[in-house]
Design an enzyme around this catalytic site. Structure first.
Site, PDB file in Angstrom:
ATOM      1  N   GLN A  45      -4.047   2.398  15.071  1.00 41.78           N
ATOM      2  CA  GLN A  45      -2.772   2.644  14.471  1.00 41.78           C
ATOM      3  C   GLN A  45      -2.165   3.609  14.896  1.00 41.78           C
ATOM      4  O   GLN A  45      -0.913   4.133  15.242  1.00 41.78           O
ATOM      5  CB  GLN A  45      -2.738   3.632  12.761  1.00 41.78           C
ATOM      6  CG  GLN A  45      -1.855   3.803  11.966  1.00 41.78           C
ATOM      7  CD  GLN A  45      -2.543   4.432  10.126  1.00 41.78           C
ATOM      8  OE1 GLN A  45      -3.968   3.749  10.177  1.00 41.78           O
ATOM      9  NE2 GLN A  45      -1.678   4.389   9.514  1.00 41.78           N
ATOM     10  N   LYS A  59      -4.045  -2.502   9.940  1.00 48.17           N
ATOM     11  CA  LYS A  59      -4.434  -2.264   8.582  1.00 48.17           C
ATOM     12  C   LYS A  59      -4.247  -4.444   7.460  1.00 48.17           C
ATOM     13  O   LYS A  59      -4.567  -3.759   6.784  1.00 48.17           O
ATOM     14  CB  LYS A  59      -3.279  -1.201   7.471  1.00 48.17           C
ATOM     15  CG  LYS A  59      -2.767  -0.035   7.665  1.00 48.17           C
ATOM     16  CD  LYS A  59      -3.997   1.122   7.522  1.00 48.17           C
ATOM     17  CE  LYS A  59      -3.749   1.330   5.806  1.00 48.17           C
ATOM     18  NZ  LYS A  59      -4.990   2.385   5.248  1.00 48.17           N
ATOM     19  N   GLU A 108     -10.443   3.957   2.738  1.00 45.25           N
ATOM     20  CA  GLU A 108      -9.596   4.525   2.608  1.00 45.25           C
ATOM     21  C   GLU A 108     -10.025   4.232   1.281  1.00 45.25           C
ATOM     22  O   GLU A 108     -10.050   2.735   0.458  1.00 45.25           O
ATOM     23  CB  GLU A 108      -8.366   4.330   3.178  1.00 45.25           C
ATOM     24  CG  GLU A 108      -7.897   5.049   4.219  1.00 45.25           C
ATOM     25  CD  GLU A 108      -5.820   4.664   4.586  1.00 45.25           C
ATOM     26  OE1 GLU A 108      -5.952   5.007   5.647  1.00 45.25           O
ATOM     27  OE2 GLU A 108      -5.835   3.779   3.707  1.00 45.25           O
ATOM     28  N   GLU A 112      -9.077   4.182  -2.651  1.00 49.99           N
ATOM     29  CA  GLU A 112      -7.941   3.504  -3.825  1.00 49.99           C
ATOM     30  C   GLU A 112      -8.246   3.049  -4.913  1.00 49.99           C
ATOM     31  O   GLU A 112      -9.080   2.606  -5.184  1.00 49.99           O
ATOM     32  CB  GLU A 112      -7.201   2.915  -2.759  1.00 49.99           C
ATOM     33  CG  GLU A 112      -6.782   3.729  -1.113  1.00 49.99           C
ATOM     34  CD  GLU A 112      -5.179   2.920  -0.491  1.00 49.99           C
ATOM     35  OE1 GLU A 112      -4.166   2.206  -1.230  1.00 49.99           O
ATOM     36  OE2 GLU A 112      -5.684   2.755   0.495  1.00 49.99           O
ATOM     37  N   TYR A 130       1.961   2.765  14.883  1.00 49.81           N
ATOM     38  CA  TYR A 130       2.935   3.212  13.835  1.00 49.81           C
ATOM     39  C   TYR A 130       3.912   3.573  14.285  1.00 49.81           C
ATOM     40  O   TYR A 130       5.046   3.620  12.966  1.00 49.81           O
ATOM     41  CB  TYR A 130       1.968   3.913  13.399  1.00 49.81           C
ATOM     42  CG  TYR A 130       2.323   6.004  13.320  1.00 49.81           C
ATOM     43  CD1 TYR A 130       2.662   5.994  12.821  1.00 49.81           C
ATOM     44  CD2 TYR A 130       1.428   5.735  14.220  1.00 49.81           C
ATOM     45  CE1 TYR A 130       2.777   7.493  12.486  1.00 49.81           C
ATOM     46  CE2 TYR A 130       1.579   7.635  14.293  1.00 49.81           C
ATOM     47  CZ  TYR A 130       2.803   8.618  13.617  1.00 49.81           C
ATOM     48  OH  TYR A 130       2.746   9.982  13.971  1.00 49.81           O
ATOM     49  N   HIS A 147      -4.167  14.560   0.198  1.00 52.49           N
ATOM     50  CA  HIS A 147      -3.990  13.021   1.711  1.00 52.49           C
ATOM     51  C   HIS A 147      -3.208  13.132   2.613  1.00 52.49           C
ATOM     52  O   HIS A 147      -3.359  13.422   4.164  1.00 52.49           O
ATOM     53  CB  HIS A 147      -3.991  11.531   1.267  1.00 52.49           C
ATOM     54  CG  HIS A 147      -4.506  10.781   2.273  1.00 52.49           C
ATOM     55  ND1 HIS A 147      -5.347  10.532   3.229  1.00 52.49           N
ATOM     56  CD2 HIS A 147      -3.666   9.594   2.890  1.00 52.49           C
ATOM     57  CE1 HIS A 147      -5.358   9.466   3.648  1.00 52.49           C
ATOM     58  NE2 HIS A 147      -4.303   9.498   3.746  1.00 52.49           N
ATOM     59  N   THR A 186      -9.057  -5.439   3.500  1.00 44.91           N
ATOM     60  CA  THR A 186      -8.847  -4.744   1.810  1.00 44.91           C
ATOM     61  C   THR A 186      -9.385  -5.294   1.167  1.00 44.91           C
ATOM     62  O   THR A 186      -9.689  -6.533   0.643  1.00 44.91           O
ATOM     63  CB  THR A 186      -6.841  -4.968   1.893  1.00 44.91           C
ATOM     64  OG1 THR A 186      -6.540  -4.186   2.953  1.00 44.91           O
ATOM     65  CG2 THR A 186      -7.212  -3.835   0.401  1.00 44.91           C
ATOM     66  N   GLU A 220     -10.502  12.431   6.311  1.00 44.98           N
ATOM     67  CA  GLU A 220     -10.485  13.573   6.013  1.00 44.98           C
ATOM     68  C   GLU A 220     -11.503  14.512   6.367  1.00 44.98           C
ATOM     69  O   GLU A 220     -11.885  15.328   6.542  1.00 44.98           O
ATOM     70  CB  GLU A 220      -9.691  13.618   5.046  1.00 44.98           C
ATOM     71  CG  GLU A 220      -8.383  12.578   4.977  1.00 44.98           C
ATOM     72  CD  GLU A 220      -8.292  12.911   3.141  1.00 44.98           C
ATOM     73  OE1 GLU A 220      -7.230  13.658   3.065  1.00 44.98           O
ATOM     74  OE2 GLU A 220      -8.101  11.644   2.861  1.00 44.98           O
ATOM     75  N   ASP A 264       0.999  -1.098  -0.113  1.00 47.37           N
ATOM     76  CA  ASP A 264       0.030  -0.973  -0.776  1.00 47.37           C
ATOM     77  C   ASP A 264       0.813   1.296   0.230  1.00 47.37           C
ATOM     78  O   ASP A 264       2.186   1.723   0.406  1.00 47.37           O
ATOM     79  CB  ASP A 264      -1.056  -0.254   1.588  1.00 47.37           C
ATOM     80  CG  ASP A 264      -2.065   1.318   1.104  1.00 47.37           C
ATOM     81  OD1 ASP A 264      -2.561   1.300   0.243  1.00 47.37           O
ATOM     82  OD2 ASP A 264      -2.384   1.205   2.072  1.00 47.37           O
ATOM     83  N   ASP A 289      -8.834   0.193   1.227  1.00 47.01           N
ATOM     84  CA  ASP A 289      -8.343   0.294   2.630  1.00 47.01           C
ATOM     85  C   ASP A 289      -8.529   0.568   4.083  1.00 47.01           C
ATOM     86  O   ASP A 289      -8.282   1.428   4.393  1.00 47.01           O
ATOM     87  CB  ASP A 289      -6.727   0.490   1.841  1.00 47.01           C
ATOM     88  CG  ASP A 289      -5.583  -0.093   2.769  1.00 47.01           C
ATOM     89  OD1 ASP A 289      -5.652  -2.288   3.082  1.00 47.01           O
ATOM     90  OD2 ASP A 289      -4.362   0.498   3.289  1.00 47.01           O
ATOM     91  N   ARG A 306      -7.584   3.608  12.664  1.00 45.11           N
ATOM     92  CA  ARG A 306      -7.150   4.758  13.269  1.00 45.11           C
ATOM     93  C   ARG A 306      -6.725   5.011  14.543  1.00 45.11           C
ATOM     94  O   ARG A 306      -5.156   5.090  14.981  1.00 45.11           O
ATOM     95  CB  ARG A 306      -8.246   6.392  13.004  1.00 45.11           C
ATOM     96  CG  ARG A 306      -8.659   6.501  11.057  1.00 45.11           C
ATOM     97  CD  ARG A 306      -7.389   6.765  10.579  1.00 45.11           C
ATOM     98  NE  ARG A 306      -7.914   6.506   9.063  1.00 45.11           N
ATOM     99  CZ  ARG A 306      -7.560   6.540   7.967  1.00 45.11           C
ATOM    100  NH1 ARG A 306      -5.957   6.689   8.106  1.00 45.11           N
ATOM    101  NH2 ARG A 306      -7.605   6.627   6.815  1.00 45.11           N
ATOM    102  N   TYR A 326       1.033   5.515  -0.167  1.00 46.00           N
ATOM    103  CA  TYR A 326       0.358   7.326   0.122  1.00 46.00           C
ATOM    104  C   TYR A 326       0.815   7.963  -0.483  1.00 46.00           C
ATOM    105  O   TYR A 326       1.725   9.106  -0.468  1.00 46.00           O
ATOM    106  CB  TYR A 326       1.650   6.646   1.122  1.00 46.00           C
ATOM    107  CG  TYR A 326       0.743   7.581   2.872  1.00 46.00           C
ATOM    108  CD1 TYR A 326      -0.347   7.998   2.921  1.00 46.00           C
ATOM    109  CD2 TYR A 326       2.178   8.232   2.987  1.00 46.00           C
ATOM    110  CE1 TYR A 326      -0.512   9.394   3.628  1.00 46.00           C
ATOM    111  CE2 TYR A 326       1.873  10.180   3.516  1.00 46.00           C
ATOM    112  CZ  TYR A 326       0.356  10.185   4.372  1.00 46.00           C
ATOM    113  OH  TYR A 326       0.223  10.985   5.228  1.00 46.00           O
ATOM    114  N   ARG A 348       0.297  16.989  12.790  1.00 47.84           N
ATOM    115  CA  ARG A 348       1.855  17.381  12.753  1.00 47.84           C
ATOM    116  C   ARG A 348       1.874  19.215  12.764  1.00 47.84           C
ATOM    117  O   ARG A 348       3.058  19.844  13.152  1.00 47.84           O
ATOM    118  CB  ARG A 348       2.569  16.278  11.967  1.00 47.84           C
ATOM    119  CG  ARG A 348       3.718  15.510  12.354  1.00 47.84           C
ATOM    120  CD  ARG A 348       4.438  15.197  11.444  1.00 47.84           C
ATOM    121  NE  ARG A 348       4.326  15.040   9.918  1.00 47.84           N
ATOM    122  CZ  ARG A 348       3.794  14.606   9.397  1.00 47.84           C
ATOM    123  NH1 ARG A 348       3.191  13.134  10.139  1.00 47.84           N
ATOM    124  NH2 ARG A 348       3.243  13.905   8.076  1.00 47.84           N
TER     125      ARG A 348
END
Length: 421
Positions: A246, A259, A205, A207, A250, A139, A263, A370, A132, A239, A243, A134, A148
């Site tokens: 993760q 994850k 997600e 994709e 992560y 996104h 899928t 999002e 997968d 996917d 959250r 990114y 951040r």
């Protein structure tokens, strides 16, 4: 006539809004109550053409060795791009309105053309490995701003290479498969220690999955042209993402259990050749990528995508996202080139996830994280029904198509319903 010619017509009735005109001919695996063995077919209108039956009737040429009686498209993909092109052209010719070969053969037509409503669709490929990526700048920026801050949204490496991680091929499932709410370690910022329990911030997600149809050798690096030729086709891909699991796991190595649980992919693989008329250049890449990642071709696609969400008590889906695959910063070809750049072996049946596909507008965002901005802006589905993340009984449905002149090249859908853990 070329199989992509917009003027082509089939003797099988196909309405303009159908995902499966003669210009598409996506591959899938199906079975029926009368013949429960899974085999390969292509979709045409409201039917699936049984390629194993056409092969037995001697209508697909010699040399394919009963590949379409297989429960996956992998044996066919292994024959390579020349066979892909020749077979698609032959199937197209057989389905043309002015070719009597299948049209006027009543017995063969009844054996080989199966109404889709009578077909059970299976996972179309045996997934060798799953990676997968990114690769949507929008996104990645949205997620970075949330966690951040605006000044540090993109990590320093993001604009220099496609970022990815190795996922689990074992839990790639076909559309319609229920998704069990995953368990994992949870530790919100307010807690001192983690605990083990069901995910509370479950997400989808949006994709596109890239299906690799040819292998590469260990130690071999790929050029742009070689990578393109290895791509057999594309599927819709969801996917699913936990959250909260993760968030805790992560650091430092990225997603793992958050994850690995599921899928979902669509049952039809739309070939790269069918998408050829819809190719275009992606966003400008600044700074310029290193030499091995530079592109000379238009490797993005004008592919419209839509996400619908339905709560258990609701009858209809509510559209919560409309976006387009053309927005992706790193193309599928660049992803494959980068994947093999270390000498990593690629196998027939490998699946590459594009990464969440988002555009610059709120309605173009490809995840609830999002759309609901990390739970602070709930999504209104109906009166007294709002969502920040997915609840048990919720269903997610993803649609996708490229719009041609009087026809569309569609993917069908990928759907999944969340069930309690």
């Amino acid at each position: 006539m070329h199989p992509n010619d917009p003027s082509l017509r089939s003797f099988v009735e196909v309405v303009p809004s159908s995902d499966f005109p003669i210009q598409n001919l996506p591959y899938g695996v199906f079975s029926t109550a009368a013949t429960p063995s899974p085999r390969v077919g292509v979709a045409i209108g409201k039917f699936v053409l049984d390629l194993s039956e056409m092969e037995r009737a001697g209508k697909l040429g010699e040399g394919l060795s009963d590949v379409f009686a297989s429960p996956s498209v992998n044996p066919f993909m292994a024959f390579g791009p020349v066979a892909w092109t020749e077979t698609r052209a032959r199937i197209s010719a057989l389905l043309r309105h002015d070719n009597p070969e299948l049209r006027d053969d009543t017995a063969l037509r009844e054996r080989a053309l199966i109404p889709l409503e009578k077909a059970k669709l299976h996972l179309p490929l045996a997934v060798s490995g799953y990676t997968d990526f990114y690769s949507s700048r929008e996104h990645a920026t949205n997620v970075g701003v949330m966690f951040r801050g605006k000044d540090n949204a993109l990590q320093p490496n993001w604009l220099h290479m496609p970022i990815g991680y190795n996922g689990r091929a074992s839990t790639v499932v076909v559309s319609g498969t229920e998704v069990l709410r995953p368990h994992g370690q949870l530790k919100p910022p307010s807690a001192d220690v983690p605990w083990f329990g069901p995910c509370k911030r479950l997400d989808f997600e949006l994709e596109i999955g890239v299906v690799i149809g040819q292998s590469s050798r260990m130690g071999e690096r790929l050029t742009e042209c070689q990578a393109e030729a290895m791509i057999f086709g594309f599927v819709l891909l969801n996917d699913w993402s936990a959250r909260d699991i993760q968030q805790w796991e992560y650091v430092p190595l990225g997603p793992f259990q958050a994850k690995a649980f599921a899928t979902s992919i669509s049952p039809w693989i739309v070939t790269r050749e069918a998408l050829e008329p819809f190719r275009l250049h992606g966003p400008a890449q600044e700074p310029e990528p290193l030499a091995y990642l530079r592109q000379t071709k238009a490797n993005n696609y004008d592919l419209r995508l839509e996400v619908g969400l339905r709560a258990a008590r609701m009858k209809d889906y509510v559209t919560i996202s409309n976006t387009n695959f053309k927005y992706m910063y790193w193309s599928s070809v660049q992803q494959l080139v980068h994947h093999a750049s270390s000498g990593c072996t690629m196998n027939v049946g490998d699946l590459l996830g594009s990464g969440t596909i988002s555009g610059s507008e709120k309605h173009q965002r490809g995840s609830l994280l999002e759309i609901g901005w990390n739970g602070t802006e709930p999504v209104e589905l109906a009166e007294h029904t709002r969502r920040t993340f997915l609840e048990d009984g919720d269903s997610v449905n993803i649609l996708g198509f490229c719009q041609g002149d009087g026809y569309r090249i569609g993917f069908g859908s990928v759907e999944g319903t969340i069930v309690a853990s």
